[in-house]
Design a protein around this motif. Sequence first.
Motif, short mmCIF file in Angstrom:
data_model
loop_
_atom_site.label_atom_id
_atom_site.label_comp_id
_atom_site.label_asym_id
_atom_site.label_seq_id
_atom_site.Cartn_x
_atom_site.Cartn_y
_atom_site.Cartn_z
N PRO A 77 -25.48 15.75 -32.84
CA PRO A 77 -26.87 15.62 -32.39
C PRO A 77 -27.71 14.93 -33.45
O PRO A 77 -27.49 15.09 -34.65
CB PRO A 77 -27.30 17.08 -32.19
N ASN A 155 -30.80 13.62 -15.57
CA ASN A 155 -30.21 13.89 -16.88
C ASN A 155 -31.35 14.16 -17.85
O ASN A 155 -32.18 13.28 -18.10
CB ASN A 155 -29.37 12.69 -17.33
N PRO A 156 -31.42 15.37 -18.43
CA PRO A 156 -32.57 15.74 -19.28
C PRO A 156 -32.75 14.82 -20.49
O PRO A 156 -33.90 14.47 -20.83
CB PRO A 156 -32.23 17.17 -19.71
N THR A 157 -31.66 14.43 -21.14
CA THR A 157 -31.78 13.56 -22.31
C THR A 157 -32.25 12.17 -21.90
O THR A 157 -33.10 11.56 -22.57
CB THR A 157 -30.45 13.47 -23.06
N ASN A 177 -34.67 14.79 -31.46
CA ASN A 177 -33.70 15.68 -30.81
C ASN A 177 -32.97 15.02 -29.64
O ASN A 177 -33.13 15.40 -28.48
CB ASN A 177 -34.40 16.96 -30.33
N ILE A 178 -32.15 14.04 -29.97
CA ILE A 178 -31.32 13.35 -28.98
C ILE A 178 -29.85 13.65 -29.28
O ILE A 178 -29.40 13.52 -30.43
CB ILE A 178 -31.56 11.83 -29.02
N ASP A 179 -29.10 14.05 -28.28
CA ASP A 179 -27.69 14.36 -28.45
C ASP A 179 -26.87 13.44 -27.57
O ASP A 179 -26.93 13.50 -26.34
CB ASP A 179 -27.42 15.83 -28.07
N ASN A 181 -23.86 13.54 -26.89
CA ASN A 181 -22.90 14.27 -26.06
C ASN A 181 -23.41 14.52 -24.65
O ASN A 181 -22.61 14.70 -23.73
CB ASN A 181 -22.55 15.61 -26.72
N SER A 182 -24.72 14.51 -24.48
CA SER A 182 -25.29 14.77 -23.16
C SER A 182 -25.09 13.59 -22.21
O SER A 182 -25.41 13.69 -21.02
CB SER A 182 -26.78 15.10 -23.27
N PHE A 183 -24.57 12.48 -22.73
CA PHE A 183 -24.25 11.32 -21.90
C PHE A 183 -22.75 11.20 -21.62
O PHE A 183 -22.32 10.22 -21.02
CB PHE A 183 -24.72 10.02 -22.59
N ASN A 186 -17.20 15.59 -18.77
CA ASN A 186 -16.18 16.54 -19.24
C ASN A 186 -14.83 15.86 -19.47
O ASN A 186 -14.12 16.17 -20.42
CB ASN A 186 -16.02 17.68 -18.24
N MET A 215 -21.50 10.21 -14.83
CA MET A 215 -22.59 11.18 -15.00
C MET A 215 -23.60 10.92 -13.88
O MET A 215 -23.44 9.99 -13.08
CB MET A 215 -23.24 11.00 -16.37
#
Length: 246
Positions: A77, A155-157, A177-179, A181-183, A186, A215
């Motif tokens: 992150p 997608n929140p990010t 606060n950008i991650d 991994n949220s893009f 699984n 996604m």
Amino acid sequence: MTQHILIQSIICGFLTTYFLFANNKTEWNYDGNTSQDWANLNPMYLGCENGNQQSPINIVTKAVQQGAIEFNLKYMPAKGVNVRLEHSTFKVTYPQGSFLEMVGIRYHLKEIHFKTPAENAINSLYAPIEVQFHHQHSKGNKIILSVFFMEGRSNPTLDLIVKNLPTQENKSHFITNIDANSFIPNSLDSYQFDGSLTTPPCTQGVRWIVIKQPMSATQDQADAMRNITKPNARGTQDVANRLIAE
């Protein structure tokens, strides 16, 4: 003496071309985004037309073969990133410490690019958004990891980025606060092939990893980006005899 003058002329011509290329960052655009258009703009861009492993491509799944190479992602992150609008593309500069590892070699995550619509296609289907993760090894070798975003839930990010987009070329906004991994979905099952950068000078020798599982993003999120950048995808290129592995 004549030979000396000739050498000087060649050197001057090379330097002139180099400085024109280095200083003129707005000479190409997506209004005319064919390989021929870009190649005619600058001698440094001839690879956009003449290269035999150009990107993006249309992946025809019935022609795909087994043999994709396993890889791992280690994305950290980020406390903050710069989102820049450059050549009609939103680019996130990611801090050091995140990488993709393949065959024991680490390729460090440098930038994340957002394309609306997608550049690569699956069976001629283009997603509304393609997020491209640009990695580079210390020796210069590049890997681009690609994730498609199909219409669905927000997608929140991505929403955080959309709410803070710069609207002028070569302008940046800082977002906390950008991650990355949220893009990432699984499953990391992928299509892999050798290709190029999708922007001039269209440098080849880039390994592409296109993730199969998409996604989701809302149409409003896609529209918010495209309303600023306009369509910013290069047209698909000839696959020729390239191996596409899965």
